[in-house]
Design a protein around this motif. Structure first.
Motif, mmCIF file in Angstrom:
data_model
loop_
_atom_site.group_PDB
_atom_site.id
_atom_site.type_symbol
_atom_site.label_atom_id
_atom_site.label_comp_id
_atom_site.label_asym_id
_atom_site.label_seq_id
_atom_site.Cartn_x
_atom_site.Cartn_y
_atom_site.Cartn_z
ATOM 1 N N GLN A 1 0.825 -1.201 0.000
ATOM 2 C CA GLN A 1 0.000 0.000 0.000
ATOM 3 C C GLN A 1 0.859 1.250 0.000
ATOM 4 O O GLN A 1 2.062 1.181 0.230
ATOM 5 C CB GLN A 1 -0.915 0.018 1.223
ATOM 6 N N ARG B 1 -3.843 -0.671 -2.175
ATOM 7 C CA ARG B 1 -4.693 0.401 -1.664
ATOM 8 C C ARG B 1 -3.838 1.607 -1.290
ATOM 9 O O ARG B 1 -2.638 1.489 -1.058
ATOM 10 C CB ARG B 1 -5.518 -0.040 -0.464
ATOM 11 N N GLU C 1 -9.353 4.711 3.251
ATOM 12 C CA GLU C 1 -8.652 4.005 2.182
ATOM 13 C C GLU C 1 -9.340 4.196 0.844
ATOM 14 O O GLU C 1 -10.543 4.460 0.773
ATOM 15 C CB GLU C 1 -8.545 2.509 2.483
#
Length: 186
Positions: free
Chosen positions: A100, A139, A181
């Motif tokens: 991420q 993400r 997110e």
């Protein structure tokens, strides 16, 4: 919008310092940053040079600082994006389960608010995240102070959703940050 979004250059450390110090004087800086103007203004030039080098195109690729630049060259806003590896402790002390990126250091000057600068900065941050071949980012996340309703509204409008994760704010028993997110598009 009359701004272009780009990665800072290593030699622009004085401009990066000025923008950060301006951000730390914002009325909600105490809710938005884990730093203070008083601490930042005392840091030596070498700190700002290393910080800017690391976040530039010539840095190691673990962080990028993006700026919104007006046609006259003035910087209107900024975001930084940190790469966080799955299974490795992040700078925030947690261990991500997926590859991420983490958006930090979000700031837009008063005169540029409402102009689309924040939208363009976040779009560029997500595009940079998705463009990484290794690691393949699953993400983009960010933390926002539980009392910073202005920022939360912006993040929701940009497609970020709360995950339900709450983190205690450093140095406070009562204050919390909320994790938001944006998942990688299918």
């Amino acid at each position: 919008m009359d701004y272009s979004i780009r990665v800072i250059r290593a030699y622009e450390w004085e401009r990066a310092r000025e923008l950060r110090l301006t951000a730390l004087r914002d009325p909600v800086a105490h809710l938005a940053f884990l730093d203070t103007y008083e601490a930042a203004v005392e840091r030596p030039d070498s700190f700002w040079q290393e910080r800017t080098e690391g976040a530039s195109e010539s840095g190691d690729g673990r962080v990028r600082q993006l700026v919104a630049e007006a046609p006259d060259g003035r910087w209107a806003g900024t975001v930084s994006v940190l790469v966080e590896r799955a299974g490795a402790e992040s700078l925030f002390g947690d261990v991500p389960e997926v590859e991420q990126t983490h958006v930090v250091g979000v700031f837009v000057r008063d005169e540029a608010r409402g102009s689309g600068v924040i939208d363009a900065l976040f779009e560029a941050a997500a595009e940079w995240s998705w463009s990484l071949a290794e690691p393949r980012i699953g993400r983009v996340r960010l933390y926002v102070h539980a009392e910073n309703g202005r920022a939360q509204a912006v993040y929701r409008r940009l497609g970020y959703v709360p995950t339900g994760v709450r983190a205690a704010l450093h140095g406070s028993a009562d204050a919390h940050e909320l994790e938001f997110e944006l998942l990688r598009p299918a």
